[in-house]
Design a protein around this motif. Structure first.
Motif, PDB file in Angstrom:
ATOM      1  N   PHE A  37       0.829  -1.203   0.000  1.00  0.00           N
ATOM      2  CA  PHE A  37       0.000   0.000   0.000  1.00  0.00           C
ATOM      3  C   PHE A  37       0.866   1.257   0.000  1.00  0.00           C
ATOM      4  CE2 PHE A  37      -3.906  -2.214   1.951  1.00  0.00           C
ATOM      5  CZ  PHE A  37      -4.341  -2.509   0.675  1.00  0.00           C
ATOM      6  N   LEU A  38       1.961   1.201   0.748  1.00  0.00           N
ATOM      7  CA  LEU A  38       2.824   2.385   0.781  1.00  0.00           C
ATOM      8  C   LEU A  38       3.523   2.590  -0.548  1.00  0.00           C
ATOM      9  CD1 LEU A  38       4.465   2.128   4.312  1.00  0.00           C
ATOM     10  CD2 LEU A  38       2.566   3.540   3.621  1.00  0.00           C
ATOM     11  N   ASP A  40       1.984   1.971  -3.535  1.00  0.00           N
ATOM     12  CA  ASP A  40       0.926   2.024  -4.553  1.00  0.00           C
ATOM     13  C   ASP A  40       0.670   0.678  -5.215  1.00  0.00           C
ATOM     14  OD1 ASP A  40       0.918   4.661  -4.003  1.00  0.00           O
ATOM     15  OD2 ASP A  40       2.013   5.289  -5.779  1.00  0.00           O
ATOM     16  N   ARG A  41       0.909  -0.405  -4.492  1.00  0.00           N
ATOM     17  CA  ARG A  41       0.602  -1.714  -5.053  1.00  0.00           C
ATOM     18  C   ARG A  41      -0.566  -2.313  -4.293  1.00  0.00           C
ATOM     19  NH1 ARG A  41       4.148  -5.352  -3.804  1.00  0.00           N
ATOM     20  NH2 ARG A  41       5.447  -4.196  -2.355  1.00  0.00           N
ATOM     21  N   ILE A  42      -0.946  -3.542  -4.659  1.00  0.00           N
ATOM     22  CA  ILE A  42      -2.057  -4.189  -3.973  1.00  0.00           C
ATOM     23  C   ILE A  42      -1.550  -5.208  -2.964  1.00  0.00           C
ATOM     24  CG2 ILE A  42      -4.016  -5.731  -4.286  1.00  0.00           C
ATOM     25  CD1 ILE A  42      -4.584  -4.300  -6.890  1.00  0.00           C
ATOM     26  N   ASN A  45      -2.791 -11.180  -2.867  1.00  0.00           N
ATOM     27  CA  ASN A  45      -4.246 -11.327  -2.884  1.00  0.00           C
ATOM     28  C   ASN A  45      -4.677 -12.576  -3.634  1.00  0.00           C
ATOM     29  OD1 ASN A  45      -3.702 -10.621  -5.460  1.00  0.00           O
ATOM     30  ND2 ASN A  45      -5.269  -9.066  -5.647  1.00  0.00           N
ATOM     31  N   ILE A 207      10.535   8.818  22.862  1.00  0.00           N
ATOM     32  CA  ILE A 207      11.216   8.761  21.563  1.00  0.00           C
ATOM     33  C   ILE A 207      12.447   7.872  21.643  1.00  0.00           C
ATOM     34  CG2 ILE A 207      12.537  10.151  19.923  1.00  0.00           C
ATOM     35  CD1 ILE A 207      10.497  12.388  20.471  1.00  0.00           C
ATOM     36  N   PHE A 312       1.666  -1.538  13.093  1.00  0.00           N
ATOM     37  CA  PHE A 312       1.579  -0.804  11.829  1.00  0.00           C
ATOM     38  C   PHE A 312       2.678   0.253  11.750  1.00  0.00           C
ATOM     39  CE2 PHE A 312       0.073   3.072   9.698  1.00  0.00           C
ATOM     40  CZ  PHE A 312       0.079   2.595   8.404  1.00  0.00           C
ATOM     41  N   TRP A 316       5.314   0.890   8.929  1.00  0.00           N
ATOM     42  CA  TRP A 316       5.297   2.189   8.275  1.00  0.00           C
ATOM     43  C   TRP A 316       6.715   2.760   8.222  1.00  0.00           C
ATOM     44  CZ3 TRP A 316       2.183   6.719  10.891  1.00  0.00           C
ATOM     45  CH2 TRP A 316       2.143   7.806  10.026  1.00  0.00           C
ATOM     46  N   VAL A 317       7.397   2.688   9.357  1.00  0.00           N
ATOM     47  CA  VAL A 317       8.769   3.190   9.402  1.00  0.00           C
ATOM     48  C   VAL A 317       9.679   2.355   8.515  1.00  0.00           C
ATOM     49  CG1 VAL A 317      10.784   3.481  10.881  1.00  0.00           C
ATOM     50  CG2 VAL A 317       8.564   4.270  11.653  1.00  0.00           C
ATOM     51  N   TRP A 319       9.102   0.878   5.768  1.00  0.00           N
ATOM     52  CA  TRP A 319       9.008   1.161   4.346  1.00  0.00           C
ATOM     53  C   TRP A 319       9.185   2.636   4.050  1.00  0.00           C
ATOM     54  CZ3 TRP A 319       9.948  -2.904   1.796  1.00  0.00           C
ATOM     55  CH2 TRP A 319       9.625  -4.135   2.361  1.00  0.00           C
ATOM     56  N   THR A 320       9.663   3.391   5.047  1.00  0.00           N
ATOM     57  CA  THR A 320       9.918   4.805   4.817  1.00  0.00           C
ATOM     58  C   THR A 320      11.406   5.125   4.900  1.00  0.00           C
ATOM     59  OG1 THR A 320       7.782   5.380   5.748  1.00  0.00           O
ATOM     60  CG2 THR A 320       9.401   7.126   5.605  1.00  0.00           C
ATOM     61  N   LEU A 321      12.032   4.684   5.998  1.00  0.00           N
ATOM     62  CA  LEU A 321      13.386   5.159   6.273  1.00  0.00           C
ATOM     63  C   LEU A 321      14.437   4.224   5.696  1.00  0.00           C
ATOM     64  CD1 LEU A 321      13.105   6.327   9.957  1.00  0.00           C
ATOM     65  CD2 LEU A 321      12.787   7.618   7.873  1.00  0.00           C
ATOM     66  N   PHE A 324      20.483   2.864   8.678  1.00  0.00           N
ATOM     67  CA  PHE A 324      21.656   3.596   9.140  1.00  0.00           C
ATOM     68  C   PHE A 324      22.907   2.836   8.758  1.00  0.00           C
ATOM     69  CE2 PHE A 324      18.663   5.812  11.674  1.00  0.00           C
ATOM     70  CZ  PHE A 324      19.268   6.997  12.020  1.00  0.00           C
TER      71      PHE A 324
ATOM     72  N   LEU B  30       7.551   9.987   6.848  1.00  0.00           N
ATOM     73  CA  LEU B  30       6.382   9.179   7.213  1.00  0.00           C
ATOM     74  C   LEU B  30       5.125   9.742   6.568  1.00  0.00           C
ATOM     75  CD1 LEU B  30       7.081   8.469  10.973  1.00  0.00           C
ATOM     76  CD2 LEU B  30       7.158   6.862   9.103  1.00  0.00           C
ATOM     77  N   THR B  33       5.021   8.711   2.876  1.00  0.00           N
ATOM     78  CA  THR B  33       4.615   7.328   2.605  1.00  0.00           C
ATOM     79  C   THR B  33       3.147   7.130   2.952  1.00  0.00           C
ATOM     80  OG1 THR B  33       5.646   6.818   4.709  1.00  0.00           O
ATOM     81  CG2 THR B  33       6.791   6.127   2.739  1.00  0.00           C
ATOM     82  N   HIS B  36       0.922   7.915   0.177  1.00  0.00           N
ATOM     83  CA  HIS B  36       0.863   6.873  -0.843  1.00  0.00           C
ATOM     84  C   HIS B  36      -0.061   5.734  -0.444  1.00  0.00           C
ATOM     85  CE1 HIS B  36       3.836   7.998  -3.889  1.00  0.00           C
ATOM     86  NE2 HIS B  36       4.315   8.737  -2.931  1.00  0.00           N
ATOM     87  N   PHE B  37      -0.272   5.573   0.862  1.00  0.00           N
ATOM     88  CA  PHE B  37      -1.155   4.524   1.370  1.00  0.00           C
ATOM     89  C   PHE B  37      -2.542   4.660   0.758  1.00  0.00           C
ATOM     90  CE2 PHE B  37      -3.367   2.056   4.573  1.00  0.00           C
ATOM     91  CZ  PHE B  37      -2.425   1.116   4.915  1.00  0.00           C
ATOM     92  N   LYS B  41      -4.057   2.520  -6.729  1.00  0.00           N
ATOM     93  CA  LYS B  41      -3.033   1.504  -6.954  1.00  0.00           C
ATOM     94  C   LYS B  41      -2.785   1.331  -8.456  1.00  0.00           C
ATOM     95  CE  LYS B  41      -3.362   0.962  -2.595  1.00  0.00           C
ATOM     96  NZ  LYS B  41      -2.623   1.987  -1.874  1.00  0.00           N
ATOM     97  N   THR B  43      -1.424  -1.405  -9.759  1.00  0.00           N
ATOM     98  CA  THR B  43      -1.361  -2.827 -10.124  1.00  0.00           C
ATOM     99  C   THR B  43      -2.432  -3.193 -11.141  1.00  0.00           C
ATOM    100  OG1 THR B  43      -0.665  -3.244  -7.882  1.00  0.00           O
ATOM    101  CG2 THR B  43      -1.319  -5.133  -9.166  1.00  0.00           C
TER     102      THR B  43
END
Lengths: 389, 188
Positions: A37-38, A40-42, A45, A207, A312, A316-317, A319-321, A324, B30, B33, B36-37, B41, B43
């Motif tokens: 989803f992050l 833009d895919r599905i 499924n 943090i 989640f 989320w992190v 697939w973002t960052l 290091f 964050l 991204t 984009h959620f 899509k 696909t």
């Protein structure tokens, strides 16, 4: 402890065990879905409705792969490594309070059993003990492979885990000082009112703790032990089949446990705003026993909602960052988090002396001020456009 | 060389304290991204939905008939010569009396075979053919093989059926061929 309580406890422990495994299984599915989803895919499924059978298909595939043990490996340690990783991951959920208490009467005796594996007054210490044992799983795995690169990977992983455990513990000390107890249930009960949730009283500690939890779980951006192909030679290079599966699976269990731990320590555990009103209303309408049990069920649901949010968030992190570099990782741990968490302890202690709970904000305000000031002072550099033929 | 106008100059200058704190950048990332959620899509659910690949796509081979339904191929062998993978083979035969409505030329291919395991879909046969008899369909792919015996395609699978004539349409709104109803522009 009499037999009835023991039986109920046993049921609770079994339920926690099952739920932990189930959530870890479906975390693998959720990870792929979130990643998709992050991006833009599905995502998966095909297996079952919405791909819900995907984890089972993955597990089946893993089981049928060749289970290979290198000829020169220390065979028993090689098997012990993933077992240890799995064992320590599963053990740590025992002391997490998943909800309020279950009330029931049996043989004319009224019971009030907390929804928790075991309620001990050193819960935090227990978790830290078990978590630090987790390093052995990695270290033994890397060493027993009899592969230099695995060993280097294991050392890298172990040194990361150990370094971040220090900051993890130190950031927690401020909370322990405020609560005055090592019991997780006491810490959770301390946060009964919304604005006394530790995330509001200890923003900096939160943090630091969150970041260190990422490093402890070997999640991105600190996933140097886990990235299999990019930094060739992780501790599980020589592992195949379900032994590798155990290592990866224990990562997801760790993620679940640390999500639960974070929500319990900083986000009020099973507490939610207007909990007392809801519980009083339920007890008024359904009776003291049934009403209390329904209210408990709601607290469990709330707690799991928080856990799922953090799972989640982990993804989320991830697939973002970007990850290091190893020296950056060590610098961040030793030169930033450890001093900052010690400072946090000192400031919190000073605040407690004068009975002010929110002193930790002082550090945040000062740091934001310094940051703003420093970037205002930084020389404005005109962007130079490089022209190459 | 500048490829896009989004390129940024990389600098080695010391980070400011605000940048060293990482957190503003982390939160920004964050947010990006998370946006984009909720995006649409991209696909395409492949076997169910097929994308129109354009009139230049080279897929399944077809041996064309002419307007009167006669086979165009004259078994000259130029396609076989042009084929870099040597996938095409044929046996020529002479047209008998009374077969004028079947074959356009006096010589025709009695056997025409393409080995689909060898074919690389380069389209050189198409170009070599002087009779415009062999084409690579733009709207149909070669199906997946399950048996080794299935991979050599003879005339039974190559010569176009008279009720399923192949026309190359440049229009992107190409309509589905009778045998492939799902061939529409991907609508996800």
């Amino acid at each position: 402890m009499d037999l009835t309580v023991l039986a109920v406890k046993g049921l609770i422990i079994l339920a926690i065990f099952g739920i932990t495994l189930l959530i870890a299984t479906y975390s693998t599915y959720a990870e792929r879905k979130v990643a998709a989803f992050l991006q833009d895919r599905i995502g998966p499924n095909r297996a079952g409705p919405w791909g819900l059978l995907q984890p089972i298909a993955d597990a089946g595939k893993m089981f049928f792969k060749e289970d290979f043990i290198p000829a020169q490996a220390s065979k028993w340690l090689f098997i012990l490594g993933p077992c240890l990783a799995m064992l320590t991951a599963l053990m740590s959920s025992a002391v997490i309070p998943f909800g309020d208490s279950i009330r029931f009467s049996w043989d004319g005796v009224a019971y009030d059993v907390p929804v928790q594996g075991i309620e001990i007054n050193i819960g935090v210490l227990y978790i830290f003990g078990v978590v630090s044992l987790g390093v052995y799983g990695i270290m033994i795995g890397g060493w027993a492979s009899n592969n230099k690169f695995s060993l280097l990977g294991a050392i890298r992983a172990a040194s990361q885990n150990i370094s971040y455990e220090i900051a993890l513990g130190l950031s927690l000390i401020a909370i322990l000082m405020m609560t005055g107890s090592l019991s997780l249930r006491a810490i959770v009960n301390e946060q009964a009112t919304f604005f006394e949730w530790n995330v509001f009283t200890q923003p900096l500690g939160f943090i630091i703790f969150l970041t260190c939890a990422f490093a402890e779980c070997n999640r991105t951006p600190f996933d140097l032990p886990e990235c299999e192909t990019e930094l060739v030679g992780g501790y599980h290079t020589e592992y195949s089949s379900m032994k590798l599966g155990f290592y990866l699976f224990s990562e997801y269990i760790n993620m679940f446990v640390s999500s639960a731990f974070i929500s319990a320590l900083y986000f009020g555990g099973f507490h939610y705003p207007f909990m007392n009103e809801v519980s009083a209303a339920l007890e008024g309408s359904l009776g003291a026993v049934a009403g209390h049990n329904v209210a408990t069920a709601i607290t469990v649901v709330v707690f799991f909602a928080k856990i799922f949010f953090f799972i989640f968030f982990f993804m989320w992190v991830r697939w973002t960052l970007p990850r290091f570099r190893y020296d950056q990782l060590m610098n961040l741990g030793w030169k930033t988090f450890i001093p900052l968490s010690i400072l946090n302890v000192v400031i919190t202690g000073a605040g407690l002396l004068y009975n002010i709970k929110y002193t930790s904000w002082l550090i945040v305000v000062v740091m934001v001020g310094m940051a703003v000031f420093s970037s205002a002072r930084a020389p404005k550099q005109a962007p130079v456009r490089q022209q190459t033929a | 060389m500048q490829l896009t106008n989004r390129s940024k100059q990389v600098s080695h200058k010391e980070m400011t304290l605000a940048e060293k704190m990482y957190l503003p950048a982390v939160v920004g990332g964050l947010a990006t991204t998370l946006k984009h959620f909720f995006r649409k899509k991209v696909t395409i659910q492949y076997p169910e939905v097929k994308r129109y690949l354009g009139p230049v796509f080279r897929g399944h081979h077809v041996l064309k008939r002419d307007e009167q339904g006669r086979e165009r191929c004259t078994a000259c062998g130029l396609c076989a010569v042009a084929c870099p993978a040597e996938a095409i083979s044929m046996v020529a035969a002479e047209r008998k009396k009374g077969e004028e409505n079947l074959y356009r030329e006096e010589k025709y291919a009695a056997v025409y075979e393409i080995n689909m395991l060898r074919c690389i879909f380069c389209g050189l046969c198409e170009e070599a053919c002087p009779k415009q008899a062999v084409y690579l369909r733009h709207d149909r792919m070669v199906p997946v093989f399950l048996e080794r015996d299935d991979v050599v395609y003879g005339k039974d699978r190559l010569v176009e059926k008279s009720d399923d004539r192949y026309v190359r349409i440049a229009n992107s709104e190409v309509q589905a061929t009778p045998t492939e109803p799902s061939l529409t522009r991907a609508a996800t």
